[in-house]
Structure formats: structure tokens, C-alpha cells
Design an enzyme around this catalytic site. Structure first.
Site, PDB file in Angstrom:
ATOM      1  CG  ASP A 106      -2.005   1.031   1.160  1.00 21.08           C
ATOM      2  OD1 ASP A 106      -2.160   1.653   0.091  1.00 21.08           O
ATOM      3  OD2 ASP A 106      -2.688   1.231   2.175  1.00 21.08           O
ATOM      4  CG  ASP A 108      -6.216  -5.603   1.599  1.00 23.67           C
ATOM      5  OD1 ASP A 108      -5.938  -5.156   2.733  1.00 23.67           O
ATOM      6  OD2 ASP A 108      -6.782  -4.902   0.729  1.00 23.67           O
ATOM      7  CB  CYS A 149     -10.279 -27.501   8.777  1.00 22.54           C
ATOM      8  SG  CYS A 149      -8.986 -26.233   8.645  1.00 22.54           S
ATOM      9  CB  CYS A 180      -5.507 -25.422   9.721  1.00 16.66           C
ATOM     10  SG  CYS A 180      -6.551 -25.513  11.201  1.00 16.66           S
ATOM     11  CB  CYS A 183      -8.661 -28.515  12.183  1.00 23.03           C
ATOM     12  SG  CYS A 183      -9.679 -27.021  12.301  1.00 23.03           S
ATOM     13  CG  HIS A 223      -9.248 -22.566  11.795  1.00 24.38           C
ATOM     14  ND1 HIS A 223      -9.605 -23.771  11.212  1.00 24.38           N
ATOM     15  CD2 HIS A 223     -10.379 -21.784  11.770  1.00 24.38           C
ATOM     16  CE1 HIS A 223     -10.882 -23.725  10.864  1.00 24.38           C
ATOM     17  NE2 HIS A 223     -11.377 -22.545  11.193  1.00 24.38           N
TER      18      HIS A 223
END
Length: 393
Positions: free
Chosen positions: A100, A273, A311, A313, A316, A342
């Protein structure tokens, strides 16, 4: 459809692979990889996505990160970035980086800045130092950072600004965009313009039409998701997008909730974003395909299920809701780390499903599922928070 330029054997640009109505799947070609769109980009304002290592981000499928050129110019300073050879090396990240320009700070640090047509004088909330940020300096900072996608400096008006104020900021934004274009970026960098116009439909349309005449590599929709009504966000984004070139990527700045993303993808937005998923995680809320879960709730004290079945991740696969609840109850940092992992993995899976649904013609079904889960209140729903951005992420 494609819009490309050749660079030392690499192809920079954007190509659309398939459309489903106005929703589209594309490929964004950068110097650090080719990334599928629609894409969600986590925010790493200070060269770090909070509570995540670069290796962790890569392992969950993150392709492009955000950095903030103004904050990085203040701390650690460009000299430090230079001795590392650029921002990628500094933060040990070999994927894409979008920076940015500092334009959001024109809005968010209103009490700490003075603005005129030449640029904006900003007093840092970190150390009180002052920097007179011009369009040219903003581009020079981003040249030093070596980001893949460079944003022009813009004047972001507030949602309560009058028509006259919004028109003034629009004209300034266009002048600054032209100055950024003339100053130019490095080889291997792409330059995106930012459409403004406040809460006014005709100014939104005018901004997009005028910027579309300039040879930018992509276009962003700025100045929304700042507190206005949800339907107004969608309407003004639609007005803006319909006046932007179809062959260029469209980026909605500061939008990260699933219910917002699915609506914006439907009208042709490609890039997003937000600090939304990481901020929620640090406060104990998990994102799932059935809605949001407040893991700090007492009902999870003895719950042996993972955050979300299916999931992949690390949270999980290895921990129960009960354990993560305990971590938050005792103020342990690991709770925030696991939920951040997660939530970001959820966002990657969510974007994968979005792209797949556009390919196979089931986008409408996925949209209904998201609305049922996030708008109609399945799970522990938090109220819609349109302010998806903060100064520090």
C-alpha cells in the site's frame, strides 16, 4: 482475454480463464509467481502477518501478502530494507508482495496529517517522526521495497465527507496517479491505480472512467468498507467496476469477510485484502463454513471436536476446541497462533471453493451457503463489521 508485458523471459500481467456471469477466474502473473484469482491476501503491515511465520503462510497456501510502505519507511526504515536487498529477503518471503502506498493513512491518521496538492505531511503514531509523503516519494519507497504490486498514492475521503470534499479528493487522487505513472516503477513491478469518489455514485463512475484511460496494470476500489451500509458498499463497488477495463485485475481494498467477498466476486472483483480473519482469531473467533465460532464461549470447555471437521490446518488436525478454549481462557499466546493459522487456512480454502464454483457453474449455490452461514446466523455470528482495516493490522 489477457493484458501482458514481457520482462526478461517472464510474463507480467493478468489473464481471464473463465467467467460465470460477471464472476471470473484468472491468473495474475508477477515476478514472484503466478497466482489464481479471485485471491485473498493477508495483511502484514509491518513485514509480518501477526502470529505467523513465512513458512507457515506458505504451507497453508498464501500466495500474496500486503505490506505498508509508509509504516515500513518509518520503522525499520529504508536503509534497513536496503541492506537486506528488499522486502522479500527482509521477511524471508518468496511469494508475491503488494505494498500500500500510504494512502490509507491519509484517511486513518486524519488527526496526524496535513494535506495539500503536493502531498501529505504525516506524523507517525509510533515515534512522532514526520514524513512529507508525495506521490513520487511513495513510489520511490516501493521501488526500494521491491514489491511485486505497487499502489499509487491516493487521497481517501471519509464516508461522511461532503460531495465537494469527495470531488476535491478525487481530483487530487487523479493528479497523484498521473504523477506516480510518470515517475515509474522498477522492472518487474506492476502499478495499480485506486478509484475514489466517496459515497457518490457519479464520482465513483467518473473516477473509474478517468483512471481507465491511463496505462495502469490494475485498478483498485478504495475508500469503501469504512463504515457505510453493506448494500451501499456493494452498489458503489458495482458502479466502479463496471467502468473499469474488463481485461485488468480489480482489487477491493480492505474487504475480507466471506459474506462481503462472495458478493464482490459476483460483480467481478478479483483481489481482496483485510486484517479481518487474523484480528478475529486474536480475539478468539474462528471462521468456518458454517459460520463464526466464539471459541471463548463456555460451551466449548469440554468439546472434543476440532474447530472444523475436514479442515487440514494444524489447529484442526492436532487440537480440540476444548484445548483452544483453555488457551484463550488462560491468556496463552498459542491460542491466537492456532486460530490465526486456522482462519487464514479457512480463507485459502474458501477462495479455492469460490474459484472452483465459478469453473463448474455452482457459484450461485456457494453464495447461498455463505449467506445462510454468515448472514442468517448459523454458528456464533458476530455482527457485520464493515471496517475491515486498522492502522496496524
Amino acid at each position: 482475454m489477457s493484458e501482458k508485458s514481457q520482462l526478461k523471459g517472464q510474463t507480467l500481467g493478468f489473464e481471464i480463464k473463465v467467467c460465470n456471469g460477471k464472476a471470473r477466474v484468472g491468473k495474475l502473473h508477477t515476478s514472484h509467481g503466478v497466482f489464481d484469482t479471485p485471491i485473498f491476501m493477508p495483511v502484514g503491515t509491518n513485514a509480518n502477518v501477526k502470529l505467523m511465520r513465512a513458512d507457515d503462510l506458505k504451507s497453508i497456501g498464501v500466495g500474496i501478502l500486503l505490506g505498508n510502505s509508509y509504516h515500513l519507511a518509518v520503522k525499520p526504515g529504508l536503509d534497513v530494507i536496503k541492506i537486506h536487498g528488499g522486502l522479500h529477503s527482509f521477511m524471508n518471503w518468496n511469494g508475491g508482495i503488494l505494498t500500500d502506498s500510504g494512502g490509507f493513512q491519509v484517511f486513518s491518521l486524519r488527526d496526524l496529517r496535513q494535506i495539500n496538492d503536493d502531498g501529505v505531511l504525516i506524523r507517525s503514531p509510533v515515534d512522532g517522526s514526520k514524513l512529507f509523503l508525495t506521490p513520487e516519494l511513495s513510489i520511490e519507497i516501493q521501488r526500494v521495497l521491491g514489491s511485486d504490486i505497487v499502489m499509487v498514492l491516493d487521497h481517501c475521503p471519509g464516508p461522511m465527507d461532503s460531495y465537494e470534499e469527495a470531488l476535491k479528493s478525487l481530483r487530487r487522487t487523479h493528479q497523484w496517479a498521473d504523477r506516480c505513472l510518470k515517475y515509474g516503477v522498477n522492472e518487474g513491478q506492476m502499478l495499480f491505480a485506486i478509484a475514489q469518489g466517496g459515497m457518490y455514485e457519479d464520482l465513483r463512475r467518473l473516477s473509474a472512467q478517468e483512471l481507465a484511460k491511463m496505462p495502469f496494470d490494475g485498478f483498485a476500489v478504495g475508500g469503501l468498507s469504512l463504515g457505510e451500509e453493506f448494500e451501499k458498499t456493494l452498489h458503489l463497488t458495482g458502479v466502479t467496476v463496471e467502468s473499469l477495463p474488463i481485461e485488468k485485475p480489480r482489487y477491493f481494498m480492505g474487504g475480507g469477510s466471506p459474506e462481503l467477498i462472495v458478493h464482490l466476486v459476483e460483480i467481478g472483483v478479483d483481489m481482496f485484502d483485510s486484517v479481518f480473519p487474523t484480528r478475529l482469531a486474536r480475539h478468539g473467533t474462528a471462521l468456518t463454513f458454517k459460520g463464526r465460532l466464539n471459541i471463548k464461549s463456555a460451551r466449548f470447555k469440554d468439546d472434543l471436536d476440532p474447530i472444523e471437521e475436514g479442515c487440514d490446518c494444524i489447529a484442526c488436525k492436532n487440537y480440540t476446541r476444548s484445548y483452544i478454549h483453555h488457551l484463550f481462557d488462560r491468556g496463552e499466546a498459542l491460542g491466537g497462533i492456532l486460530l490465526t493459522n486456522h482462519n487464514l487456512r479457512f480463507m485459502m480454502r474458501f477462495m479455492e471453493r469460490l474459484r472452483r464454483s465459478i469453473y463448474d457453474g455452482t457459484f450461485v449455490d456457494l453464495k447461498k451457503e455463505v449467506i445462510n452461514s454468515y448472514v442468517k446466523g448459523e454458528g456464533d455470528k458476530l455482527c457485520y463489521d464493515s471496517v475491515d482495516n486498522t492502522v496496524f493490522g
